[in-house]
Design a protein around this motif. Sequence first.
Motif, PDB file in Angstrom:
ATOM      1  N   LEU A  13      12.242  10.332  -3.420  1.00  0.00           N
ATOM      2  CA  LEU A  13      12.057   9.082  -2.693  1.00  0.00           C
ATOM      3  C   LEU A  13      11.096   8.181  -3.453  1.00  0.00           C
ATOM      4  CD1 LEU A  13      12.615   7.474  -0.034  1.00  0.00           C
ATOM      5  CD2 LEU A  13      10.465   8.445   0.818  1.00  0.00           C
ATOM      6  N   LEU A  14      11.562   6.978  -3.750  1.00  0.00           N
ATOM      7  CA  LEU A  14      10.709   5.938  -4.317  1.00  0.00           C
ATOM      8  C   LEU A  14      10.227   5.067  -3.164  1.00  0.00           C
ATOM      9  CD1 LEU A  14      11.542   3.580  -7.322  1.00  0.00           C
ATOM     10  CD2 LEU A  14      10.666   2.692  -5.171  1.00  0.00           C
ATOM     11  N   ASP A  15       8.929   5.000  -2.968  1.00  0.00           N
ATOM     12  CA  ASP A  15       8.337   4.178  -1.911  1.00  0.00           C
ATOM     13  C   ASP A  15       7.611   3.017  -2.575  1.00  0.00           C
ATOM     14  OD1 ASP A  15       7.112   3.055   0.260  1.00  0.00           O
ATOM     15  OD2 ASP A  15       6.009   4.840   0.866  1.00  0.00           O
ATOM     16  N   ALA A  16       8.115   1.810  -2.331  1.00  0.00           N
ATOM     17  CA  ALA A  16       7.525   0.622  -2.957  1.00  0.00           C
ATOM     18  C   ALA A  16       6.773  -0.233  -1.956  1.00  0.00           C
ATOM     19  CB  ALA A  16       8.622  -0.210  -3.624  1.00  0.00           C
ATOM     20  N   ALA A  17       6.671   0.226  -0.707  1.00  0.00           N
ATOM     21  CA  ALA A  17       6.025  -0.577   0.329  1.00  0.00           C
ATOM     22  C   ALA A  17       4.533  -0.706   0.044  1.00  0.00           C
ATOM     23  CB  ALA A  17       6.242   0.055   1.695  1.00  0.00           C
ATOM     24  N   ALA A  18       4.028  -1.916   0.241  1.00  0.00           N
ATOM     25  CA  ALA A  18       2.595  -2.169   0.070  1.00  0.00           C
ATOM     26  C   ALA A  18       2.121  -3.014   1.240  1.00  0.00           C
ATOM     27  CB  ALA A  18       2.328  -2.868  -1.250  1.00  0.00           C
ATOM     28  N   GLY A  19       2.363  -2.512   2.450  1.00  0.00           N
ATOM     29  CA  GLY A  19       2.037  -3.275   3.644  1.00  0.00           C
ATOM     30  C   GLY A  19       3.308  -3.698   4.349  1.00  0.00           C
ATOM     31  N   PRO A  20       3.317  -4.891   4.961  1.00  0.00           N
ATOM     32  CA  PRO A  20       4.509  -5.362   5.668  1.00  0.00           C
ATOM     33  C   PRO A  20       5.704  -5.504   4.731  1.00  0.00           C
ATOM     34  CG  PRO A  20       2.588  -6.704   6.218  1.00  0.00           C
ATOM     35  CD  PRO A  20       2.188  -5.826   5.071  1.00  0.00           C
ATOM     36  N   PHE A  21       6.889  -5.566   5.329  1.00  0.00           N
ATOM     37  CA  PHE A  21       8.123  -5.711   4.554  1.00  0.00           C
ATOM     38  C   PHE A  21       8.025  -6.904   3.612  1.00  0.00           C
ATOM     39  CE2 PHE A  21      12.203  -7.834   3.995  1.00  0.00           C
ATOM     40  CZ  PHE A  21      12.949  -6.812   3.429  1.00  0.00           C
ATOM     41  N   ASP A  22       8.488  -6.701   2.371  1.00  0.00           N
ATOM     42  CA  ASP A  22       8.459  -7.760   1.366  1.00  0.00           C
ATOM     43  C   ASP A  22       9.872  -7.971   0.831  1.00  0.00           C
ATOM     44  OD1 ASP A  22       6.809  -9.505  -0.560  1.00  0.00           O
ATOM     45  OD2 ASP A  22       7.999  -8.261  -1.916  1.00  0.00           O
ATOM     46  N   ALA A  23      10.395  -9.189   0.984  1.00  0.00           N
ATOM     47  CA  ALA A  23      11.783  -9.468   0.606  1.00  0.00           C
ATOM     48  C   ALA A  23      12.005  -9.335  -0.893  1.00  0.00           C
ATOM     49  CB  ALA A  23      12.176 -10.868   1.078  1.00  0.00           C
ATOM     50  N   ALA A  24      11.039  -9.758  -1.711  1.00  0.00           N
ATOM     51  CA  ALA A  24      11.199  -9.655  -3.163  1.00  0.00           C
ATOM     52  C   ALA A  24      11.248  -8.192  -3.595  1.00  0.00           C
ATOM     53  CB  ALA A  24      10.063 -10.384  -3.869  1.00  0.00           C
ATOM     54  N   THR A  25      10.416  -7.359  -2.977  1.00  0.00           N
ATOM     55  CA  THR A  25      10.451  -5.923  -3.273  1.00  0.00           C
ATOM     56  C   THR A  25      11.802  -5.335  -2.894  1.00  0.00           C
ATOM     57  OG1 THR A  25       8.064  -5.692  -2.964  1.00  0.00           O
ATOM     58  CG2 THR A  25       9.384  -3.690  -2.755  1.00  0.00           C
TER      59      THR A  25
END
Length: 213
Positions: A13-25
């Motif tokens: 699992l790649l987790d790229a979240a850094a807080g709230p949902f980010d559309a660019a991510t």
Amino acid sequence: MIRLSMAGTGAILLDAAAGPFDAATQRRIWAAARALGGAPSVVQAVPGVNNLLVTFDALHTEPDAVEQLIRQAWAAAAAEEIPAREVEIPVTYGGAFGEDLALVAKHAGLSEEATIAAHLAGRYSVAAIGAMAGFAYMTGLDPRLAVPRRDTPRLSVECRAVVVGGGQAGVMPCTAPSGWHIIGRTTLPLFDPHRPDPGFLRIGDTVRFTRVA
């Protein structure tokens, strides 16, 4: 900064979240999934909401090799713009079709009519397909309607129920257990196994809900 973790013996699992949902991510997740989907050692690359699950054959592939592929794909991935369709979903709100509307309204500090208006005003984007065949995780929900999911999921939520859970909106593609809150129902079939493309919604689609009089 991404975080990689094993999800069983044959998935990372790649987790790229850094807080709230980010559309660019999320768009970068889509690009990485597309790149990894063509790798011989990858079975599937499945986008989630600001995360990506990569599965592989653990009998023939070392996890370290897949991890290296994931890191390379992420480093090379640019935020991908997927051609978006505009989709309208008609909804009958409340009453027998939306038994949790009053609860969501109370959480939001709004009347039921204002809650419906807030749901209708959203411009939603399909971030990921998962949980069950054809279920679209939609971002763009008014933050006031972001009710935590139920502590105890219902054992059966009817097909085509319009639901909210956490900061996301969705529509049930089939009758199944769910901890999301039911605010209405649509007549639109979201999943049909007999269609060439069984799922009605696709990643990147823009969705608007409309009210049935």
